[in-house]
Design a protein around this motif. Structure first.
Motif, mmCIF file in Angstrom:
data_model
loop_
_atom_site.group_PDB
_atom_site.id
_atom_site.type_symbol
_atom_site.label_atom_id
_atom_site.label_comp_id
_atom_site.label_asym_id
_atom_site.label_seq_id
_atom_site.Cartn_x
_atom_site.Cartn_y
_atom_site.Cartn_z
ATOM 1 N N ALA A 131 45.006 62.027 -22.988
ATOM 2 C CA ALA A 131 45.182 61.275 -23.972
ATOM 3 C C ALA A 131 44.651 59.815 -24.169
ATOM 4 O O ALA A 131 44.212 59.311 -23.107
ATOM 5 C CB ALA A 131 46.870 60.803 -24.325
ATOM 6 N N ALA B 68 51.746 56.817 -30.867
ATOM 7 C CA ALA B 68 50.793 57.956 -30.834
ATOM 8 C C ALA B 68 51.503 59.096 -31.360
ATOM 9 O O ALA B 68 50.627 59.967 -31.476
ATOM 10 C CB ALA B 68 50.690 58.029 -29.189
ATOM 11 N N SER C 56 53.537 64.635 -22.633
ATOM 12 C CA SER C 56 53.399 63.358 -22.069
ATOM 13 C C SER C 56 54.723 62.978 -21.114
ATOM 14 O O SER C 56 55.813 63.977 -21.050
ATOM 15 C CB SER C 56 53.174 62.090 -22.876
ATOM 16 N N GLN D 112 53.558 60.794 -29.630
ATOM 17 C CA GLN D 112 54.050 61.339 -28.248
ATOM 18 C C GLN D 112 55.619 61.218 -28.277
ATOM 19 O O GLN D 112 56.295 61.902 -27.651
ATOM 20 C CB GLN D 112 53.507 60.956 -26.966
ATOM 21 N N LYS E 163 56.862 61.113 -22.084
ATOM 22 C CA LYS E 163 58.018 60.692 -22.883
ATOM 23 C C LYS E 163 59.133 61.272 -22.913
ATOM 24 O O LYS E 163 60.442 60.994 -22.838
ATOM 25 C CB LYS E 163 57.518 60.284 -24.297
ATOM 26 N N THR F 17 49.409 50.785 -19.757
ATOM 27 C CA THR F 17 50.496 49.966 -20.402
ATOM 28 C C THR F 17 50.518 49.835 -21.657
ATOM 29 O O THR F 17 49.518 49.126 -22.506
ATOM 30 C CB THR F 17 50.742 48.603 -19.565
ATOM 31 N N GLY F 18 51.371 50.346 -22.433
ATOM 32 C CA GLY F 18 51.828 49.896 -23.900
ATOM 33 C C GLY F 18 53.097 49.067 -24.014
ATOM 34 O O GLY F 18 53.103 47.899 -23.863
ATOM 35 N N GLY F 19 54.055 49.731 -23.675
ATOM 36 C CA GLY F 19 55.630 49.016 -23.579
ATOM 37 C C GLY F 19 55.632 48.998 -21.989
ATOM 38 O O GLY F 19 56.820 48.186 -21.667
ATOM 39 N N GLY F 20 55.048 49.554 -21.460
ATOM 40 C CA GLY F 20 55.214 49.632 -19.697
ATOM 41 C C GLY F 20 56.009 50.829 -19.063
ATOM 42 O O GLY F 20 56.322 50.798 -17.948
ATOM 43 N N ASN G 291 55.494 54.393 -18.773
ATOM 44 C CA ASN G 291 54.928 55.454 -17.747
ATOM 45 C C ASN G 291 54.248 54.574 -16.620
ATOM 46 O O ASN G 291 54.516 55.032 -15.400
ATOM 47 C CB ASN G 291 53.675 56.172 -18.649
ATOM 48 N N GLY H 272 49.636 54.509 -28.882
ATOM 49 C CA GLY H 272 50.708 53.988 -28.110
ATOM 50 C C GLY H 272 50.742 52.853 -27.225
ATOM 51 O O GLY H 272 51.539 52.342 -26.693
ATOM 52 N N GLU I 100 45.627 56.706 -24.608
ATOM 53 C CA GLU I 100 46.391 55.839 -23.680
ATOM 54 C C GLU I 100 45.863 56.128 -22.339
ATOM 55 O O GLU I 100 45.747 55.290 -21.717
ATOM 56 C CB GLU I 100 47.778 56.074 -24.013
ATOM 57 N N CYS J 233 49.403 60.211 -17.865
ATOM 58 C CA CYS J 233 50.556 60.314 -18.517
ATOM 59 C C CYS J 233 50.614 61.247 -19.715
ATOM 60 O O CYS J 233 51.893 61.631 -20.227
ATOM 61 C CB CYS J 233 51.075 58.982 -18.862
ATOM 62 N N GLY J 234 49.531 61.783 -20.119
ATOM 63 C CA GLY J 234 49.455 62.766 -21.291
ATOM 64 C C GLY J 234 48.025 63.340 -21.440
ATOM 65 O O GLY J 234 47.059 63.069 -21.286
ATOM 66 N N GLY K 136 61.152 54.140 -27.261
ATOM 67 C CA GLY K 136 60.567 55.165 -26.100
ATOM 68 C C GLY K 136 60.021 54.273 -24.962
ATOM 69 O O GLY K 136 59.281 54.831 -24.177
ATOM 70 N N SER K 137 59.986 53.183 -25.199
ATOM 71 C CA SER K 137 59.500 52.285 -23.876
ATOM 72 C C SER K 137 60.354 50.856 -23.778
ATOM 73 O O SER K 137 61.519 50.710 -24.295
ATOM 74 C CB SER K 137 57.941 51.992 -24.267
HETATM 75 C C1 LIG Z 1 50.476 59.423 -23.701
HETATM 76 C C2 LIG Z 1 50.833 58.107 -23.846
HETATM 77 N N1 LIG Z 1 50.617 56.812 -22.914
HETATM 78 C C3 LIG Z 1 51.231 55.899 -23.020
HETATM 79 C C4 LIG Z 1 51.931 55.269 -23.920
HETATM 80 C C5 LIG Z 1 52.545 53.775 -23.885
HETATM 81 O O1 LIG Z 1 53.620 53.758 -23.708
HETATM 82 P P1 LIG Z 1 54.376 53.079 -22.216
HETATM 83 O O2 LIG Z 1 53.540 51.957 -21.737
HETATM 84 O O3 LIG Z 1 55.974 52.949 -22.582
HETATM 85 O O4 LIG Z 1 54.146 54.253 -21.393
HETATM 86 C C6 LIG Z 1 52.279 56.176 -25.016
HETATM 87 C C7 LIG Z 1 52.948 55.762 -26.026
HETATM 88 O O5 LIG Z 1 53.170 56.349 -27.064
HETATM 89 C C8 LIG Z 1 51.741 57.603 -24.915
HETATM 90 O O6 LIG Z 1 52.081 58.370 -25.805
#
Ligand SMILES: Cc1ncc(COP(=O)(O)O)c(C=O)c1O
Length: 456
Positions: A383, A138, A111, A140, A113, A264-267, A269, A338, A385, A414-415, A229-230
């Motif tokens: 993934a 997740a 991913s 990741q 990360k 968006t999880g924490g924002g 990616n 995530g 997410e 993103c993954g 991580g975010s």
């Molecule tokens: C593959 C993947 N995408 C998205 C996220 C969400 O995080 P973020 O919004 O910071 O990208 C995660 C978090 O673990 C993740 O593993």
């Protein structure tokens, strides 16, 4: 326009600097506050948790921040990552849209990360830190920091949200392969974990709880730091290599996105792909529509309040103004671990308030449906997410078809989902349900937001 499927940059095109959106914002985001004094936090308040170099990046307004050579050297293991034109997907959708995706699943952890894990491990090593405690949803992020810790010789301790820990045993083995230790959170190893388990012995855990546990460990040991991580500015900053490369690759494709999409999880990616485009727009360049896709079961941007809140459940972090469901909010245990976070990065939240981004919140089964369709036509299993971004992009492509308009849609893949096959197995067996949160629990969590005078 070219007929290529992949747009690949050679290693000489790896960005030399991270891009800092703070330099181009029309107004700065509200300051982060000390929960005791309610005054803006200073570098010394953060020093027990982070190395000073990262604290300075957190508050920097410099547009370009140089990427240290040892970090670029590790980035070269997989960067620049490829940009794809989703020609098969376009055909299958019968859409006039031009769909592009930036694929971050080529990294060691699978991913985006590692883009920040490597940087954070480097700066901690430089500051003489021996050990880092962190959380993972997740798996990741924990995997990424485990890999980065192995490269820079730092011990890594990961609190993994229990629901994900149970769903993904191979993520734990992956982290252990790099020498990290991985514990299910809530755990008996911290006083906050014990407190949660005493109240709810069968707790699924959440990112908010796991953050509290990691912060507690880091704050209590002089040789241990914390890494997130975010959410934080410096994390989003490190991810901007994604969007910078994408700009160069879109140039190779002789195209430019009308729409940029990220989950968006924490924002982080989302910021990684979107901030360089938003920055270009703010400096007078082409306007882009930017769409954040969050889960319906944990919809901070679309259902949360824009208010000061803690970043964790145990109320150990500073207060940040962000879109939040309340730090006591316990998201249901859906499959995109995530994205199970009660808040949103203050910078992404600020952009939403400024009207520079939009947000949507689909349920998980349509996201899996989109992910499976994508896999069947592009060959990559995303993934869970990332399926949210796939869903957002496909919806936009269908809109292009319905309107008979060709737009360029860029999204961040993103993954990959290679450790998430249980989720796919559940989806394919028809066992996935669209979980919704409890409205009364949300109201209670929002009622418990800290009161910060003059900031309503
Ligand atoms: C593959 C993947 N995408 C998205 C996220 C969400 O995080 P973020 O919004 O910071 O990208 C995660 C978090 O673990 C993740 O593993």
């Amino acid at each position: 326009m070219s007929e290529d499927v992949k747009y690949v940059l050679d290693e000489t095109r790896l960005p030399t600097h991270w891009y800092n959106l703070m330099a181009d914002l029309p107004t700065p985001p509200p300051p982060v506050l000390h929960p005791g004094t309610l005054k803006p936090v200073g570098p010394d308040d953060l020093a027990p948790l982070f190395p000073m170099s990262l604290i300075m990046q957190e508050v920097s307004t410099e547009r370009a921040i140089e990427i240290p050579e040892p970090v670029r050297e590790v980035y070269r293991q997989w960067r620049p990552s490829p940009l794809y034109r989703a020609r098969r997907l376009e055909q299958a959708l019968q859409t006039p849209a031009r769909i592009y995706y930036k694929y971050e699943g080529v990294s060691p952890a699978g991913s985006h990360k590692p883009n920040t894990a490597v940087a954070q491990a480097f700066y901690n090593k430089e500051a003489g830190v021996k050990k880092i405690a962190t959380e993972t949803g997740a798996g990741q992020w924990g995997s990424s920091l485990a890999f980065a810790g192995a490269f820079f010789g730092i011990e890594i301790l990961v609190f993994m949200v229990r629901v994900s820990y149970n769903q993904k045993p191979y993520r734990r083995a992956f982290m252990e392969t790099f020498g990290a230790r991985c514990i299910a959170s809530p755990s008996m190893e911290t006083s906050f974990g014990r407190q949660v388990l005493a109240a709810t012995p069968d707790s699924n855990g959440s990112l908010g709880i796991a953050i509290s546990e990691a912060v507690e460990v880091a704050a209590g040991a002089a040789d241990t730091n914390y890494a997130l991580g975010s959410v934080l500015n410096h994390v989003l900053l490190h991810q901007t290599v994604i969007g910078q490369e994408a700009i160069a690759q879109m140039e190779l494709a002789n195209d430019y996105p009308d729409i940029v999409v990220g989950c968006t999880g924490g924002g982080s990616n989302f910021a990684g792909i979107a901030f360089p485009f938003i920055g270009a727009q703010l400096r007078g360049g082409t306007r882009v529509r930017v769409v954040a896709v969050e889960p319906a079961a944990c919809p901070s941007l679309t259902r949360g309040r824009y208010a000061y809140d803690f970043g964790d459940t145990g109320k150990m972090t500073p207060l940040a103004k962000m879109h939040t469901l309340g730090s006591a909010f316990m998201p249901p245990g859906f499959h995109a671990g995530g994205l199970r976070y009660h808040g949103m990065s203050p910078l992404v939240s600020h952009l939403k308030e400024l009207g520079l981004i939009e947000a949507i919140a689909p349920h998980q089964t349509p996201c899996f449906q989109a992910g499976v369709f994508f896999a069947q036509h592009e060959g990559i299993v995303p993934a869970p997410e990332a399926n949210h971004a796939v869903k957002g992009a496909i919806d936009e492509a269908i809109r292009c078809r319905d309107e008979g308009v060709s737009r360029a849609i860029l999204f961040n893949l993103c993954g990959h989902g290679h450790f998430d096959m249980q989720a796919y197995a559940d989806y394919l067996a028809g066992k996935l349900t669209d979980q919704t949160y409890d409205e009364s629990e949300l109201a209670m969590a929002l009622a418990g937001l800290p009161s910060v005078p003059g900031t309503a």
